[in-house]
Write a protein that holds these residues in place. Sequence first.
Motif, mmCIF file in Angstrom:
data_model
loop_
_atom_site.group_PDB
_atom_site.id
_atom_site.type_symbol
_atom_site.label_atom_id
_atom_site.label_comp_id
_atom_site.label_asym_id
_atom_site.label_seq_id
_atom_site.Cartn_x
_atom_site.Cartn_y
_atom_site.Cartn_z
ATOM 1 N N LEU A 53 0.838 -1.191 0.000
ATOM 2 C CA LEU A 53 0.000 0.000 0.000
ATOM 3 C C LEU A 53 0.876 1.245 0.000
ATOM 4 O O LEU A 53 0.643 2.186 -0.746
ATOM 5 N N TYR A 54 1.924 1.247 0.828
ATOM 6 C CA TYR A 54 2.834 2.384 0.875
ATOM 7 C C TYR A 54 3.499 2.586 -0.482
ATOM 8 O O TYR A 54 3.626 3.692 -0.964
ATOM 9 N N GLN A 55 3.932 1.496 -1.090
ATOM 10 C CA GLN A 55 4.628 1.603 -2.357
ATOM 11 C C GLN A 55 3.728 2.171 -3.454
ATOM 12 O O GLN A 55 4.183 2.953 -4.274
ATOM 13 N N THR A 56 2.490 1.753 -3.508
ATOM 14 C CA THR A 56 1.635 2.187 -4.601
ATOM 15 C C THR A 56 1.035 3.561 -4.354
ATOM 16 O O THR A 56 0.481 4.144 -5.265
ATOM 17 N N LYS A 57 1.122 4.085 -3.162
ATOM 18 C CA LYS A 57 0.540 5.386 -2.870
ATOM 19 C C LYS A 57 1.570 6.513 -2.974
ATOM 20 O O LYS A 57 1.241 7.658 -2.783
ATOM 21 N N THR A 85 -5.498 4.821 -7.063
ATOM 22 C CA THR A 85 -4.133 5.064 -7.527
ATOM 23 C C THR A 85 -3.995 4.856 -9.023
ATOM 24 O O THR A 85 -3.349 5.647 -9.710
ATOM 25 N N GLN A 86 -4.591 3.820 -9.529
ATOM 26 C CA GLN A 86 -4.462 3.525 -10.959
ATOM 27 C C GLN A 86 -5.087 4.631 -11.810
ATOM 28 O O GLN A 86 -4.514 5.053 -12.813
ATOM 29 N N ALA A 87 -6.236 5.131 -11.400
ATOM 30 C CA ALA A 87 -6.888 6.218 -12.155
ATOM 31 C C ALA A 87 -6.035 7.482 -12.124
ATOM 32 O O ALA A 87 -5.905 8.184 -13.140
ATOM 33 N N ILE A 88 -5.439 7.759 -10.977
ATOM 34 C CA ILE A 88 -4.579 8.949 -10.868
ATOM 35 C C ILE A 88 -3.338 8.786 -11.740
ATOM 36 O O ILE A 88 -2.916 9.719 -12.419
ATOM 37 N N ARG A 89 -2.762 7.583 -11.736
ATOM 38 C CA ARG A 89 -1.597 7.342 -12.592
ATOM 39 C C ARG A 89 -1.944 7.553 -14.063
ATOM 40 O O ARG A 89 -1.160 8.122 -14.822
ATOM 41 N N GLU A 90 -3.108 7.116 -14.465
ATOM 42 C CA GLU A 90 -3.527 7.303 -15.856
ATOM 43 C C GLU A 90 -3.691 8.784 -16.185
ATOM 44 O O GLU A 90 -3.333 9.224 -17.284
ATOM 45 N N GLN A 91 -4.231 9.574 -15.238
ATOM 46 C CA GLN A 91 -4.355 11.018 -15.451
ATOM 47 C C GLN A 91 -2.976 11.670 -15.567
ATOM 48 O O GLN A 91 -2.766 12.554 -16.399
ATOM 49 N N ILE A 92 -2.050 11.223 -14.721
ATOM 50 C CA ILE A 92 -0.701 11.796 -14.741
ATOM 51 C C ILE A 92 -0.014 11.498 -16.074
ATOM 52 O O ILE A 92 0.648 12.365 -16.655
ATOM 53 N N GLU A 93 -0.169 10.291 -16.583
ATOM 54 C CA GLU A 93 0.476 9.903 -17.838
ATOM 55 C C GLU A 93 -0.027 10.722 -19.026
ATOM 56 O O GLU A 93 0.667 10.836 -20.038
ATOM 57 N N CYS A 94 -1.212 11.315 -18.905
ATOM 58 C CA CYS A 94 -1.772 12.138 -19.982
ATOM 59 C C CYS A 94 -1.222 13.561 -19.989
ATOM 60 O O CYS A 94 -1.454 14.309 -20.948
ATOM 61 N N ILE A 95 -0.512 13.961 -18.954
ATOM 62 C CA ILE A 95 0.038 15.320 -18.883
ATOM 63 C C ILE A 95 1.192 15.440 -19.878
ATOM 64 O O ILE A 95 2.045 14.549 -19.979
ATOM 65 N N ASN A 96 1.238 16.558 -20.573
ATOM 66 C CA ASN A 96 2.266 16.811 -21.579
ATOM 67 C C ASN A 96 3.653 16.868 -20.930
ATOM 68 O O ASN A 96 3.864 17.563 -19.938
ATOM 69 N N GLY A 97 4.596 16.122 -21.515
ATOM 70 C CA GLY A 97 5.976 16.153 -21.039
ATOM 71 C C GLY A 97 6.319 15.046 -20.052
ATOM 72 O O GLY A 97 7.478 14.914 -19.661
ATOM 73 N N ILE A 98 5.333 14.247 -19.649
ATOM 74 C CA ILE A 98 5.587 13.161 -18.697
ATOM 75 C C ILE A 98 6.081 11.942 -19.474
ATOM 76 O O ILE A 98 5.437 11.481 -20.412
ATOM 77 N N ARG A 99 7.241 11.429 -19.064
ATOM 78 C CA ARG A 99 7.823 10.259 -19.709
ATOM 79 C C ARG A 99 7.458 8.975 -18.987
ATOM 80 O O ARG A 99 7.167 7.965 -19.617
ATOM 81 N N LYS A 100 7.447 9.007 -17.642
ATOM 82 C CA LYS A 100 7.259 7.767 -16.878
ATOM 83 C C LYS A 100 6.670 8.078 -15.511
ATOM 84 O O LYS A 100 7.026 9.071 -14.887
ATOM 85 N N VAL A 101 5.775 7.192 -15.062
ATOM 86 C CA VAL A 101 5.212 7.261 -13.717
ATOM 87 C C VAL A 101 5.546 5.929 -13.043
ATOM 88 O O VAL A 101 5.154 4.879 -13.541
ATOM 89 N N SER A 102 6.276 5.992 -11.946
ATOM 90 C CA SER A 102 6.706 4.761 -11.274
ATOM 91 C C SER A 102 6.477 4.859 -9.779
ATOM 92 O O SER A 102 6.708 5.904 -9.172
ATOM 93 N N ASN A 103 6.047 3.730 -9.189
ATOM 94 C CA ASN A 103 6.040 3.688 -7.734
ATOM 95 C C ASN A 103 7.404 3.221 -7.273
ATOM 96 O O ASN A 103 8.246 2.818 -8.078
ATOM 97 N N LEU A 104 7.668 3.241 -5.977
ATOM 98 C CA LEU A 104 8.992 2.919 -5.478
ATOM 99 C C LEU A 104 9.378 1.476 -5.776
ATOM 100 O O LEU A 104 10.525 1.170 -6.032
ATOM 101 N N TYR A 105 8.425 0.575 -5.780
ATOM 102 C CA TYR A 105 8.706 -0.828 -6.060
ATOM 103 C C TYR A 105 9.200 -0.995 -7.499
ATOM 104 O O TYR A 105 10.151 -1.706 -7.763
ATOM 105 N N GLU A 106 8.569 -0.311 -8.416
ATOM 106 C CA GLU A 106 8.990 -0.390 -9.815
ATOM 107 C C GLU A 106 10.381 0.202 -10.003
ATOM 108 O O GLU A 106 11.168 -0.302 -10.793
ATOM 109 N N LEU A 107 10.700 1.253 -9.264
ATOM 110 C CA LEU A 107 12.015 1.856 -9.369
ATOM 111 C C LEU A 107 13.095 0.901 -8.878
ATOM 112 O O LEU A 107 14.167 0.807 -9.459
ATOM 113 N N LYS A 108 12.826 0.167 -7.809
ATOM 114 C CA LYS A 108 13.804 -0.789 -7.300
ATOM 115 C C LYS A 108 14.057 -1.893 -8.313
ATOM 116 O O LYS A 108 15.179 -2.341 -8.490
#
Length: 181
Positions: A72-76, A153-176
């Motif tokens: 939960l912490y990782q995905t938030k 979280t998933q809906a917010i990530r999808e909104q973020i990915e639609c913003i101009n200039g955004i290359r990647k949206v990652s939670n901490l788990y994906e970054l590791k």
Amino acid sequence: MDNMNKQWKKEINDAVTALIMPDGMADELLESSLQTRHSKKILFRHSKLAAAVLLTVFCATLCTTSYAAYDLYQTKNVRVFFNYDITPEEIDAAGRELRSIPGISNVRFVSGEDAWEEFRSAYLTEELSDMFEENPLAGASNYEIAIKLDADTQAIREQIECINGIRKVSNLYELKDTYEP
């Protein structure tokens, strides 16, 4: 005939009993098998099994709960990375758009210099970090975003990915996973 049959069975039974075990031994055997200490040993064996089962259930519950809380912490908490050719004005505009999305509780800008300092202090020794003449993370500025616990979280990530200039949206788990060999 019935009486004679009973008498004959009793005599045979007495003879077999006398041959197999002496008189006092049968009574002692019967008495010791009925003592409570024998039944306590059986109960004690079962209580060890019950304790082992309870310990296993407790550990499984604890581990599952800890993992769920960690997940939960990782995905938030997510990081938003930009395209490499983005301008500072576009980064500021993306930050304003991020702050306007419902469900986002905190937006923090991390400059390339801050990212390098965090990386240096966490992973490099003083000697190793002095070998770098330039900041290798100069173009790695990003936004750290905290998403409210009750938000999708998933809906917010999808909104973020639609913003101009955004290359990647990652939670901490994906970054590791990205940085592990």
